[in-house]
Design an enzyme around this catalytic site. Structure first.
Site, PDB file in Angstrom:
ATOM      1  N   PRO A   1      65.893 111.496  74.043  1.00  0.00           N
ATOM      2  CA  PRO A   1      66.022 112.918  73.734  1.00  0.00           C
ATOM      3  C   PRO A   1      66.012 113.821  74.955  1.00  0.00           C
ATOM      4  O   PRO A   1      65.281 113.591  75.907  1.00  0.00           O
ATOM      5  CB  PRO A   1      64.813 113.204  72.832  1.00  0.00           C
ATOM      6  CG  PRO A   1      63.849 112.116  73.088  1.00  0.00           C
ATOM      7  CD  PRO A   1      64.663 110.923  73.472  1.00  0.00           C
ATOM      8  N   ASN A   2      66.864 114.814  74.869  1.00  0.00           N
ATOM      9  CA  ASN A   2      66.995 115.910  75.822  1.00  0.00           C
ATOM     10  C   ASN A   2      67.632 115.515  77.146  1.00  0.00           C
ATOM     11  O   ASN A   2      67.900 116.382  77.970  1.00  0.00           O
ATOM     12  CB  ASN A   2      65.640 116.603  76.067  1.00  0.00           C
ATOM     13  CG  ASN A   2      65.068 117.167  74.796  1.00  0.00           C
ATOM     14  OD1 ASN A   2      65.759 117.858  74.061  1.00  0.00           O
ATOM     15  ND2 ASN A   2      63.817 116.833  74.501  1.00  0.00           N
TER      16      ASN A   2
ATOM     17  N   ARG B   1      68.721 121.525  82.174  1.00  0.00           N
ATOM     18  CA  ARG B   1      67.305 121.562  81.785  1.00  0.00           C
ATOM     19  C   ARG B   1      66.403 121.400  83.008  1.00  0.00           C
ATOM     20  O   ARG B   1      66.492 120.417  83.735  1.00  0.00           O
ATOM     21  CB  ARG B   1      67.044 120.415  80.814  1.00  0.00           C
ATOM     22  CG  ARG B   1      65.600 120.217  80.461  1.00  0.00           C
ATOM     23  CD  ARG B   1      65.421 118.956  79.625  1.00  0.00           C
ATOM     24  NE  ARG B   1      64.023 118.731  79.362  1.00  0.00           N
ATOM     25  CZ  ARG B   1      63.482 117.546  79.201  1.00  0.00           C
ATOM     26  NH1 ARG B   1      64.225 116.462  79.262  1.00  0.00           N
ATOM     27  NH2 ARG B   1      62.205 117.439  78.965  1.00  0.00           N
TER      28      ARG B   1
ATOM     29  N   TYR C   1      64.470 117.860  87.103  1.00  0.00           N
ATOM     30  CA  TYR C   1      65.496 116.866  86.807  1.00  0.00           C
ATOM     31  C   TYR C   1      66.760 116.971  87.661  1.00  0.00           C
ATOM     32  O   TYR C   1      67.650 116.142  87.535  1.00  0.00           O
ATOM     33  CB  TYR C   1      65.876 116.953  85.322  1.00  0.00           C
ATOM     34  CG  TYR C   1      64.712 116.676  84.410  1.00  0.00           C
ATOM     35  CD1 TYR C   1      64.208 115.395  84.260  1.00  0.00           C
ATOM     36  CD2 TYR C   1      64.084 117.707  83.714  1.00  0.00           C
ATOM     37  CE1 TYR C   1      63.134 115.134  83.436  1.00  0.00           C
ATOM     38  CE2 TYR C   1      63.009 117.459  82.875  1.00  0.00           C
ATOM     39  CZ  TYR C   1      62.537 116.172  82.748  1.00  0.00           C
ATOM     40  OH  TYR C   1      61.470 115.913  81.933  1.00  0.00           O
TER      41      TYR C   1
ATOM     42  N   ASN D   1      65.565 105.047  79.442  1.00  0.00           N
ATOM     43  CA  ASN D   1      64.768 106.253  79.628  1.00  0.00           C
ATOM     44  C   ASN D   1      64.643 106.864  78.241  1.00  0.00           C
ATOM     45  O   ASN D   1      65.539 107.540  77.767  1.00  0.00           O
ATOM     46  CB  ASN D   1      65.432 107.233  80.598  1.00  0.00           C
ATOM     47  CG  ASN D   1      64.581 108.451  80.862  1.00  0.00           C
ATOM     48  OD1 ASN D   1      63.657 108.756  80.116  1.00  0.00           O
ATOM     49  ND2 ASN D   1      64.900 109.158  81.933  1.00  0.00           N
TER      50      ASN D   1
ATOM     51  N   ALA E   1      60.719 111.637  75.848  1.00  0.00           N
ATOM     52  CA  ALA E   1      59.430 111.883  75.205  1.00  0.00           C
ATOM     53  C   ALA E   1      59.038 110.780  74.230  1.00  0.00           C
ATOM     54  O   ALA E   1      57.851 110.571  73.972  1.00  0.00           O
ATOM     55  CB  ALA E   1      59.450 113.231  74.492  1.00  0.00           C
TER      56      ALA E   1
ATOM     57  N   HIS F   1      56.234 108.151  74.966  1.00  0.00           N
ATOM     58  CA  HIS F   1      54.815 108.435  74.763  1.00  0.00           C
ATOM     59  C   HIS F   1      54.414 108.497  73.293  1.00  0.00           C
ATOM     60  O   HIS F   1      53.235 108.683  72.991  1.00  0.00           O
ATOM     61  CB  HIS F   1      54.471 109.763  75.446  1.00  0.00           C
ATOM     62  CG  HIS F   1      55.172 109.939  76.755  1.00  0.00           C
ATOM     63  ND1 HIS F   1      54.878 109.171  77.859  1.00  0.00           N
ATOM     64  CD2 HIS F   1      56.187 110.761  77.128  1.00  0.00           C
ATOM     65  CE1 HIS F   1      55.688 109.527  78.858  1.00  0.00           C
ATOM     66  NE2 HIS F   1      56.481 110.482  78.434  1.00  0.00           N
TER      67      HIS F   1
ATOM     68  N   GLU G   1      62.091 100.168  82.128  1.00  0.00           N
ATOM     69  CA  GLU G   1      61.760 101.547  81.752  1.00  0.00           C
ATOM     70  C   GLU G   1      61.959 102.438  82.970  1.00  0.00           C
ATOM     71  O   GLU G   1      61.463 102.144  84.056  1.00  0.00           O
ATOM     72  CB  GLU G   1      60.313 101.608  81.281  1.00  0.00           C
ATOM     73  CG  GLU G   1      59.832 103.001  80.946  1.00  0.00           C
ATOM     74  CD  GLU G   1      58.352 103.040  80.568  1.00  0.00           C
ATOM     75  OE1 GLU G   1      57.845 104.159  80.441  1.00  0.00           O
ATOM     76  OE2 GLU G   1      57.719 101.976  80.409  1.00  0.00           O
TER      77      GLU G   1
ATOM     78  N   HIS H   1      62.132 106.595  84.466  1.00  0.00           N
ATOM     79  CA  HIS H   1      61.897 108.028  84.307  1.00  0.00           C
ATOM     80  C   HIS H   1      62.335 108.728  85.583  1.00  0.00           C
ATOM     81  O   HIS H   1      62.103 108.233  86.685  1.00  0.00           O
ATOM     82  CB  HIS H   1      60.425 108.322  84.020  1.00  0.00           C
ATOM     83  CG  HIS H   1      59.968 107.702  82.749  1.00  0.00           C
ATOM     84  ND1 HIS H   1      60.273 108.243  81.517  1.00  0.00           N
ATOM     85  CD2 HIS H   1      59.273 106.570  82.518  1.00  0.00           C
ATOM     86  CE1 HIS H   1      59.777 107.454  80.580  1.00  0.00           C
ATOM     87  NE2 HIS H   1      59.167 106.435  81.151  1.00  0.00           N
ATOM     88  N   ILE H   2      62.948 109.875  85.417  1.00  0.00           N
ATOM     89  CA  ILE H   2      63.429 110.659  86.550  1.00  0.00           C
ATOM     90  C   ILE H   2      62.253 111.261  87.308  1.00  0.00           C
ATOM     91  O   ILE H   2      62.204 111.223  88.528  1.00  0.00           O
ATOM     92  CB  ILE H   2      64.407 111.748  86.062  1.00  0.00           C
ATOM     93  CG1 ILE H   2      65.647 111.082  85.436  1.00  0.00           C
ATOM     94  CG2 ILE H   2      64.801 112.690  87.194  1.00  0.00           C
ATOM     95  CD1 ILE H   2      66.542 112.009  84.642  1.00  0.00           C
ATOM     96  N   SER H   3      61.307 111.799  86.573  1.00  0.00           N
ATOM     97  CA  SER H   3      60.125 112.410  87.193  1.00  0.00           C
ATOM     98  C   SER H   3      58.984 111.403  87.254  1.00  0.00           C
ATOM     99  O   SER H   3      59.017 110.362  86.586  1.00  0.00           O
ATOM    100  CB  SER H   3      59.681 113.645  86.402  1.00  0.00           C
ATOM    101  OG  SER H   3      59.204 113.254  85.124  1.00  0.00           O
TER     102      SER H   3
ATOM    103  N   ARG I   1      52.494 114.710  85.757  1.00  0.00           N
ATOM    104  CA  ARG I   1      52.789 115.728  84.751  1.00  0.00           C
ATOM    105  C   ARG I   1      51.662 115.782  83.724  1.00  0.00           C
ATOM    106  O   ARG I   1      50.565 115.310  83.979  1.00  0.00           O
ATOM    107  CB  ARG I   1      54.150 115.422  84.116  1.00  0.00           C
ATOM    108  CG  ARG I   1      55.268 115.472  85.184  1.00  0.00           C
ATOM    109  CD  ARG I   1      56.627 115.263  84.631  1.00  0.00           C
ATOM    110  NE  ARG I   1      56.989 116.369  83.740  1.00  0.00           N
ATOM    111  CZ  ARG I   1      58.005 116.334  82.917  1.00  0.00           C
ATOM    112  NH1 ARG I   1      58.773 115.265  82.843  1.00  0.00           N
ATOM    113  NH2 ARG I   1      58.289 117.353  82.136  1.00  0.00           N
TER     114      ARG I   1
ATOM    115  N   ARG J   1      51.842 112.385  78.977  1.00  0.00           N
ATOM    116  CA  ARG J   1      52.939 111.602  79.550  1.00  0.00           C
ATOM    117  C   ARG J   1      52.441 110.376  80.316  1.00  0.00           C
ATOM    118  O   ARG J   1      53.238 109.595  80.833  1.00  0.00           O
ATOM    119  CB  ARG J   1      53.803 112.473  80.462  1.00  0.00           C
ATOM    120  CG  ARG J   1      54.523 113.575  79.724  1.00  0.00           C
ATOM    121  CD  ARG J   1      55.470 114.333  80.645  1.00  0.00           C
ATOM    122  NE  ARG J   1      55.895 115.583  80.068  1.00  0.00           N
ATOM    123  CZ  ARG J   1      56.922 115.717  79.228  1.00  0.00           C
ATOM    124  NH1 ARG J   1      57.617 114.666  78.856  1.00  0.00           N
ATOM    125  NH2 ARG J   1      57.243 116.905  78.759  1.00  0.00           N
TER     126      ARG J   1
END
Length: 133
Positions: free
Chosen positions: A6-7, A14, A19, A68, A71, A74, A92, A94-96, A101, A105
């Site tokens: 998502p997103n 965004r 990102y 990825n 959300a 989590h 797995e 993740h960009i960040s 954070r 997360r």
């Protein structure tokens, strides 16, 4: 197979401070050119069940999956169970840096079933995952 949750369809728009400003389509075109000997496919959905269906569909025929889950990482026991149920190894991504954070997360339902986890290197996280296969 790269699967985004998502997103992530909003990359480039965004929260560019987290990102970046590149869309995933632009990035995907670059990595296809950079890795011409790797057959790369891409799928994105904002719907948890569609992500699970895609994992089931490709999880017995691809050499690797880069996931990825956004959300859902989590919150989704279902995605974690889907990874446990397939044969194709999953990395797995993740960009960040999710540990830099919000506290929620820091938990992942994917990590226990993944081949590995790469996070915090921006879009380069996907490239590192490609190199891991």
């Amino acid at each position: 197979m790269i699967i985004n949750g998502p997103n992530l369809n909003l990359l480039g728009k965004r929260e560019p401070n987290i990102y970046g400003s590149l869309t995933f389509t632009e990035f995907f075109d670059k990595i296809k050119t950079k890795y011409p000997n790797v057959q790369l496919e891409y799928y994105q959905s904002n719907i948890e069940g569609e992500l699970i269906d895609k994992l089931h569909h490709v999880g017995f025929s691809f050499d690797g999956i880069i996931l990825n889950a956004g959300a859902y990482t989590h919150t989704s026991i279902g995605i974690g169970d889907a990874i446990k149920g397939i044969e194709t190894p999953v990395v797995e991504v993740h960009i960040s840096n999710t540990f830099n954070r919000e506290e929620f997360r820091h938990q992942s339902f994917i990590s226990p079933n993944a081949k590995g986890v790469i996070l915090g290197f921006g879009l380069q996280s996907y490239e590192l995952a490609i190199q891991s296969f």
